[in-house]
Design a protein around this motif. Structure first.
Motif, PDB file in Angstrom:
ATOM      1  N   MET A  73      35.721  32.463  42.220  1.00  7.75           N
ATOM      2  CA  MET A  73      35.836  33.622  41.357  1.00  7.75           C
ATOM      3  C   MET A  73      36.444  34.801  42.112  1.00  7.75           C
ATOM      4  O   MET A  73      37.119  35.627  41.506  1.00  7.75           O
ATOM      5  N   LYS A 116      36.950  29.979  31.343  1.00  9.12           N
ATOM      6  CA  LYS A 116      37.634  31.206  30.924  1.00  9.12           C
ATOM      7  C   LYS A 116      38.305  31.018  29.567  1.00  9.12           C
ATOM      8  O   LYS A 116      38.171  31.865  28.684  1.00  9.12           O
ATOM      9  N   VAL A 145      36.640  38.670  40.983  1.00 10.58           N
ATOM     10  CA  VAL A 145      35.282  38.763  40.435  1.00 10.58           C
ATOM     11  C   VAL A 145      34.296  38.480  41.563  1.00 10.58           C
ATOM     12  O   VAL A 145      34.297  37.400  42.143  1.00 10.58           O
TER      13      VAL A 145
END
Length: 85
Positions: free
Chosen positions: A1, A68, A6
């Motif tokens: 991530m 996602k 993220v």
């Protein structure tokens, strides 16, 4: 991530408790099928996704990208706002 910007370093998995479920509108489980937890009155979706644990990095990326895509589709379907691509 972190490749996507993220930071999940401070995030820990949470046990699905009745108290946590009470604050939720939707429960998304990932591949547990009939063994998924049932919470009365809570809408649940089960996405049949492969567990990324122990998989090669390229496969983990593929699973991440599938999550996602499913999230963006859900946002669009539910009309929750403008979905990013």
């Amino acid at each position: 991530m972190s490749e996507l910007g993220v930071d999940l370093s401070s995030v820990q998995p949470q046990l699905l408790t009745p108290e946590l479920a009470e604050t939720s509108d939707l429960l998304i489980t990932m591949g547990c099928g009939e063994a998924c937890p049932y919470v009365p009155g809570l809408k649940r979706l089960d996405w049949p996704l492969e567990d990324p644990k122990g998989k090669p990095l390229e496969r983990v990326r593929e699973i991440r990208d599938e999550v996602k895509a499913r999230i963006l589709k859900l946002i669009k379907e539910e009309g929750w706002g403008k979905a990013e691509t």
